[in-house]
Design an enzyme around this catalytic site. Structure first.
Site, PDB file in Angstrom:
ATOM      1  N   ASN A   1     -72.128  52.384   2.315  1.00 24.25           N
ATOM      2  CA  ASN A   1     -73.096  51.188   1.741  1.00 24.25           C
ATOM      3  C   ASN A   1     -74.269  51.758   0.939  1.00 24.25           C
ATOM      4  OD1 ASN A   1     -74.134  52.312   4.701  1.00 24.25           O
ATOM      5  ND2 ASN A   1     -75.524  50.366   4.824  1.00 24.25           N
ATOM      6  N   ILE A   2     -74.480  51.115  -0.090  1.00 25.53           N
ATOM      7  CA  ILE A   2     -75.678  51.371  -0.981  1.00 25.53           C
ATOM      8  C   ILE A   2     -76.505  50.550  -1.114  1.00 25.53           C
ATOM      9  CG2 ILE A   2     -75.821  52.473  -3.433  1.00 25.53           C
ATOM     10  CD1 ILE A   2     -72.854  53.100  -3.313  1.00 25.53           C
TER      11      ILE A   2
ATOM     12  N   CYS B   1     -71.752  46.732   0.408  1.00 26.42           N
ATOM     13  CA  CYS B   1     -71.024  47.204   1.521  1.00 26.42           C
ATOM     14  C   CYS B   1     -70.321  48.528   1.386  1.00 26.42           C
ATOM     15  CB  CYS B   1     -70.186  46.168   2.140  1.00 26.42           C
ATOM     16  SG  CYS B   1     -71.319  44.795   3.033  1.00 26.42           S
TER      17      CYS B   1
ATOM     18  N   GLU C   1     -67.137  49.036   2.546  1.00 25.32           N
ATOM     19  CA  GLU C   1     -65.963  48.475   2.491  1.00 25.32           C
ATOM     20  C   GLU C   1     -65.556  48.049   1.056  1.00 25.32           C
ATOM     21  OE1 GLU C   1     -68.209  47.455   4.639  1.00 25.32           O
ATOM     22  OE2 GLU C   1     -67.288  46.573   6.227  1.00 25.32           O
TER      23      GLU C   1
ATOM     24  N   CYS D   1     -67.941  42.664   7.106  1.00 32.10           N
ATOM     25  CA  CYS D   1     -68.878  41.070   6.813  1.00 32.10           C
ATOM     26  C   CYS D   1     -67.661  40.198   6.196  1.00 32.10           C
ATOM     27  CB  CYS D   1     -69.930  41.580   5.890  1.00 32.10           C
ATOM     28  SG  CYS D   1     -69.506  41.524   4.387  1.00 32.10           S
TER      29      CYS D   1
ATOM     30  N   CYS E   1     -66.757  40.900   2.652  1.00 33.28           N
ATOM     31  CA  CYS E   1     -65.740  42.068   2.467  1.00 33.28           C
ATOM     32  C   CYS E   1     -64.152  41.583   2.894  1.00 33.28           C
ATOM     33  CB  CYS E   1     -66.152  43.234   3.263  1.00 33.28           C
ATOM     34  SG  CYS E   1     -67.646  44.174   2.456  1.00 33.28           S
TER      35      CYS E   1
END
Ligand code: THU
Length: 131
Positions: free
Chosen positions: A43-44, A54, A56, A87, A90
């Protein structure tokens, strides 16, 4: 196809690169393409919180941007008591590219659970049909 634990190890490694100074919640992902190539993600976050991405989707977008069209399995990991679930955003985006995707969810202690993306996103929005 890689063993679930092997893909999870790559997700754990990717998690170390997470940029999460705001939530302090670090997530790692590793996505195996049909070609056998592995795309990792973390995650960034951003000071404009809504611009956060996210782990993913970072892994998925890396794969798509490198020409991979379909994916077979995804491992997700975070420091949680049980399993790190993807989430809703995603789930929807993963479903678009790989409706058969196997999703391996785990934690740092090695707990692990496996579901298909269809199990995680029943009755998914599917307007594009057979496009
Ligand atoms: N996060 C993910 O990377 N994946 C998920 O499926 C859920 C949430 C990240 C976004 C944010 O950086 C942090 O976890 C807390 O929400």
């Amino acid at each position: 196809m890689l063993e679930p634990q092997t893909l999870m190890a790559k997700a754990k490694e990717a998690r170390l690169h997470a940029y999460a100074p705001y939530s302090k919640f670090k997530v790692g992902a590793a996505l195996e393409g049909k070609s056998g190539q592995i795309y990792t993600g973390c995650n960034i976050e951003n000071q404009a919180y809504g611009s956060t991405m996210c782990a993913e989707r970072v892994s998925l977008f890396k794969g798509i941007s490198e020409g991979e069209k379909e994916f077979v399995q995804l491992a997700i990991v975070a420091d949680v008591p049980d399993y790190c679930y993807p989430c809703g955003n995603c789930r929807q985006v993963l479903m678009e590219f790989s409706p058969q995707l196997k999703v391996i969810m785990g934690n740092l202690e090695g707990k692990l659970i496996v579901r298909t993306i269809a199990e995680l996103l029943p009755l998914a929005f599917d307007w594009k049909g057979d496009l």
